[in-house]
Scaffold this motif. Sequence first.
Motif, PDB file in Angstrom:
ATOM      1  N   MET A 243       0.817  -1.205   0.000  1.00 46.63           N
ATOM      2  CA  MET A 243       0.000   0.000   0.000  1.00 46.63           C
ATOM      3  C   MET A 243       0.860   1.269   0.000  1.00 46.63           C
ATOM      4  SD  MET A 243      -1.533   0.279   3.921  1.00 46.63           S
ATOM      5  CE  MET A 243      -3.065   0.688   3.183  1.00 46.63           C
ATOM      6  N   GLN A 244       2.165   1.080  -0.167  1.00 45.92           N
ATOM      7  CA  GLN A 244       3.017   2.256  -0.313  1.00 45.92           C
ATOM      8  C   GLN A 244       2.552   3.022  -1.551  1.00 45.92           C
ATOM      9  OE1 GLN A 244       3.850  -0.902  -0.035  1.00 45.92           O
ATOM     10  NE2 GLN A 244       5.951  -1.237   0.659  1.00 45.92           N
ATOM     11  N   ILE A 245       2.561   4.348  -1.434  1.00 46.14           N
ATOM     12  CA  ILE A 245       2.040   5.156  -2.532  1.00 46.14           C
ATOM     13  C   ILE A 245       3.185   5.836  -3.257  1.00 46.14           C
ATOM     14  CG2 ILE A 245       0.588   7.145  -3.131  1.00 46.14           C
ATOM     15  CD1 ILE A 245      -1.210   6.452  -0.827  1.00 46.14           C
ATOM     16  N   GLU A 277      -1.159  13.404 -12.060  1.00 48.09           N
ATOM     17  CA  GLU A 277      -2.080  14.076 -11.143  1.00 48.09           C
ATOM     18  C   GLU A 277      -2.573  13.164 -10.032  1.00 48.09           C
ATOM     19  OE1 GLU A 277      -4.857  17.340 -12.844  1.00 48.09           O
ATOM     20  OE2 GLU A 277      -4.847  15.678 -14.268  1.00 48.09           O
ATOM     21  N   LYS A 278      -2.550  11.883 -10.296  1.00 48.97           N
ATOM     22  CA  LYS A 278      -2.963  10.932  -9.281  1.00 48.97           C
ATOM     23  C   LYS A 278      -1.749  10.107  -8.908  1.00 48.97           C
ATOM     24  CE  LYS A 278      -7.690  10.744  -9.054  1.00 48.97           C
ATOM     25  NZ  LYS A 278      -8.514   9.813  -8.241  1.00 48.97           N
ATOM     26  N   TYR A 279      -1.794   9.601  -7.676  1.00 47.29           N
ATOM     27  CA  TYR A 279      -0.703   8.755  -7.213  1.00 47.29           C
ATOM     28  C   TYR A 279      -1.175   7.315  -7.351  1.00 47.29           C
ATOM     29  CZ  TYR A 279      -0.727  13.378  -5.036  1.00 47.29           C
ATOM     30  OH  TYR A 279      -0.848  14.733  -4.802  1.00 47.29           O
ATOM     31  N   VAL A 280      -0.362   6.359  -6.917  1.00 47.95           N
ATOM     32  CA  VAL A 280      -0.790   4.966  -7.048  1.00 47.95           C
ATOM     33  C   VAL A 280      -0.093   4.114  -5.997  1.00 47.95           C
ATOM     34  CG1 VAL A 280       1.013   4.405  -8.777  1.00 47.95           C
ATOM     35  CG2 VAL A 280      -1.114   3.069  -8.728  1.00 47.95           C
ATOM     36  N   THR A 281      -0.810   3.136  -5.482  1.00 47.69           N
ATOM     37  CA  THR A 281      -0.165   2.202  -4.554  1.00 47.69           C
ATOM     38  C   THR A 281       0.658   1.218  -5.367  1.00 47.69           C
ATOM     39  OG1 THR A 281      -2.012   0.657  -4.644  1.00 47.69           O
ATOM     40  CG2 THR A 281      -2.096   2.329  -2.914  1.00 47.69           C
ATOM     41  N   GLY A 284      -1.569  -1.303  -6.719  1.00 46.98           N
ATOM     42  CA  GLY A 284      -2.365  -0.678  -7.775  1.00 46.98           C
ATOM     43  C   GLY A 284      -1.583  -0.527  -9.061  1.00 46.98           C
ATOM     44  N   ARG A 287      -1.521  -3.720 -10.985  1.00 51.55           N
ATOM     45  CA  ARG A 287      -2.806  -3.911 -11.666  1.00 51.55           C
ATOM     46  C   ARG A 287      -2.940  -2.980 -12.869  1.00 51.55           C
ATOM     47  NH1 ARG A 287      -4.633  -5.387  -6.224  1.00 51.55           N
ATOM     48  NH2 ARG A 287      -4.797  -3.235  -5.515  1.00 51.55           N
ATOM     49  N   HIS A 322       6.304   5.755   1.075  1.00 52.06           N
ATOM     50  CA  HIS A 322       5.449   6.666   0.311  1.00 52.06           C
ATOM     51  C   HIS A 322       6.362   7.704  -0.343  1.00 52.06           C
ATOM     52  CE1 HIS A 322       1.819   5.043   1.970  1.00 52.06           C
ATOM     53  NE2 HIS A 322       1.958   5.559   3.171  1.00 52.06           N
ATOM     54  N   PHE A 324       5.530  10.828  -3.147  1.00 52.91           N
ATOM     55  CA  PHE A 324       4.756  11.494  -4.183  1.00 52.91           C
ATOM     56  C   PHE A 324       4.716  12.993  -3.904  1.00 52.91           C
ATOM     57  CE2 PHE A 324       0.919  11.813  -1.537  1.00 52.91           C
ATOM     58  CZ  PHE A 324       1.047  10.732  -0.678  1.00 52.91           C
ATOM     59  N   LEU A 342      -2.720   7.344 -15.531  1.00 51.83           N
ATOM     60  CA  LEU A 342      -1.778   6.242 -15.363  1.00 51.83           C
ATOM     61  C   LEU A 342      -1.986   5.122 -16.377  1.00 51.83           C
ATOM     62  CD1 LEU A 342       0.574   5.082 -13.704  1.00 51.83           C
ATOM     63  CD2 LEU A 342      -1.135   4.061 -12.191  1.00 51.83           C
TER      64      LEU A 342
END
Lengths: 380, 407
Positions: A243-245, A277-281, A284, A287, A322, A324, A342
Amino acid sequence: MASLVAVQQQTQPSLSILPSSLSDFNGTRLHTQLQCKRKVWQTRGALQVTASSSKNILIMGGTRFIGVFLSRLLVKEGHQVTLFTRGKAPITQQLPGESDQDFADFSSKILHLKGDRKDFDFVKSSLSAKGFDVVYDINGREADEVAPILDALPKLEQYIYCSSAGVYLKTDLLPHSETDAVDPKSRHKGKLETESLLESRAVNWTSLRPVYIYGPLNYNPVEEWFFHRLKAGRPIPIPNSGMQITQLGHVKDLAAAFVQVLGNEKATKQVFNISGEKYVTFDGLARACAKAAGFPEPDIIHYNPKEFDFGKKKAFPFRDQHFFASVDKAKHVLGWKPEFDLVKGLADSYNLDFGRGTYRKEADFSTDDLILGKSLVLQA
Amino acid sequence: MATIASSFSTLIFSSLHSKLSPPSLLSSPHTSLSSSSSSSSQSSLFSSFLSISPTSLTYPTCSRRLSASTFTVKASAAEKKKVLIVNTNSGGHAVIGFYFAKELLGSGHEVTIMTVGEQNSDKMKKPPFSRFSEIVSAGGRAVWGDPAEVGKAVEGATFDVVLDNNGKDLDTVRPVADWSKSAGVKQFLFISSAGIYVPTDEPPHVEGDAVKASAGHVGVEKYIAEIFNSWAVFRPQYMIGSGNNKDCEEWFFDRIVRKRPVPIPGSGMQLTNIAHVRDLSSMLTLAVENPEAANGKIFNCVSDRAVTLDGMAKLCAQAAGLPVEIVHYDPKAVGIDARKAFPFRNMHFYAEPRSAKDILGWHATTNLPEDLKERFDEYVKIGRDKKPIQFEIDDKILEFLKVPVAV
């Protein structure tokens, strides 16, 4: 001694399209073409305001990743673009998806200055002989590489530097913002020292701090690491919770940001984070890579990296934390906005690079096998 | 920040170049526009712009929209409003109405705060209600009543703006909304929740992201959008601030001052957003003072930084000047309900206030390290550090983990 491959220049009042990129020049001092800094409004029924006319731009680097895209944008804009490289990599390479016509056009216009940027005397003499308006420093790592450039070009209009979000001090309060504390001991301290040098000199500078860059031609195995495993039908081993982002930014969006700060008053002596603009785990991202490349949803195995000795090998391409940064400043101040989200960006990378059978590093599953072999799986 | 010149030049562009749309969050299409790509140089009509012709490129470059930062701050900032806050009588959101009321009064607006229930109920003995005299002495009016009968509670008063900071579903909010509409209220504001966002692989939650269709708040948001001409919705997360009705940082302080381990479910890497309530209040106030800009918009009502759960524990300890021992556990393995054991969601729960920054020119001021010091000072001042507390669930967790607790 690095040779000076210079360029025929024609004085032209407006856009300059140079015919030949590689004609030799015998060392006579070049004088820059006339520049019209500001164009008067030309009303043609509708409001039309054109940019300051073309600039004489030097890119330090430019043949590997970011600069490949940036140089094309700048040449298309009508600027005269010179790449300063040692010449180890081809000066131009046709991009996947780039038409022959476009490539030929670009190749005919791009200029090359062959040299080693660590040879400070050569840098100083060759640059002062040419007198560039703007320098894009894409591959600079240390502050001492920058000083000779500044010394050579006292009338430099802008020094645009590719820094890194890696300079930020690790914190529990995220995202990183441009005003956050930086870490003078980080692996990227050369970037910080460069930014400090720019700040201390009387030069108009702009610094962009990307996070993880991705896209076709990426030489850092970011998306490639996932694609190798997905293609091989292997599980994806992800350290700890998954779950690290983190945050990926498409190289084309970064190139666009570099163009957008050119001649931009709002970018004067400013730092901008540039990324998605968005981060991701981590989970994630695995996937998203599968989705982008059309693979089935991957099997993710979590493991405790402390239980393994990987030697010098990297078992996972991201920092295990994390990491970002907010790109709000670039959006608000420059009006910049990433084009790629992404999955779309990963698809672009896959379709133009890995999916065509090209990649930079061979697959190496040795650390994966250690992890899988030990069958030590962390509960989520 | 916007300047008059910016909005002037925006007007000029709008009239002469039909392709330009007024400043908004949406990107303009990637057509070949020869006008400015951004906010650069909009202050002077005669400075040059960077012109990029995207059509000839094989891949898109930057968006051609006008800068979102050139919002116009209109004259309504000077207009004083009559605001009704329908406030919940308990829970984490109660404190929002308290701060909002005081901020509006400080800005010269008229405020009535209607708390759900009875004035003499036990709930009113707790903060922030116990401090409502602060609202009254600032010139506000405090009333009590039933959201189904707002008119009765306010005794026929009229309002320009209503904030519903009470309902979580249509049953509770509809009467307030309907009454407001019939009473000629111009702007309706609603405190929703960032909890309605669908969990995502790609944080943060931003306005426009998918929400859980079944969530009660979603029904309210839809209804408000249908019946009001001027409305805005605010989605908060967690808050700290003096007068809070619900524990937030106190949960950590309770354990830290008693030298007890702090049990945090999962990895402790979960990100959450804990804002000082003054940031929520300032966002709401901007919406009241800029109704045109706020109209029809959803705002994540949070600060601009997220913090990890472990990070929050550490910051609380730093604020207290004390060490902290964090232990992680798996609620399922221990056999407890994490929601009862821990005051924050056991997952990434992380929204960013992008609309407020883009559209209202709002800025966060929350500074957790500093704010928590003030919170700790108050925690000690009211003697809560000495209060005897039972830690039954903690003890169960620690026993499971075989972690000793110093007595």
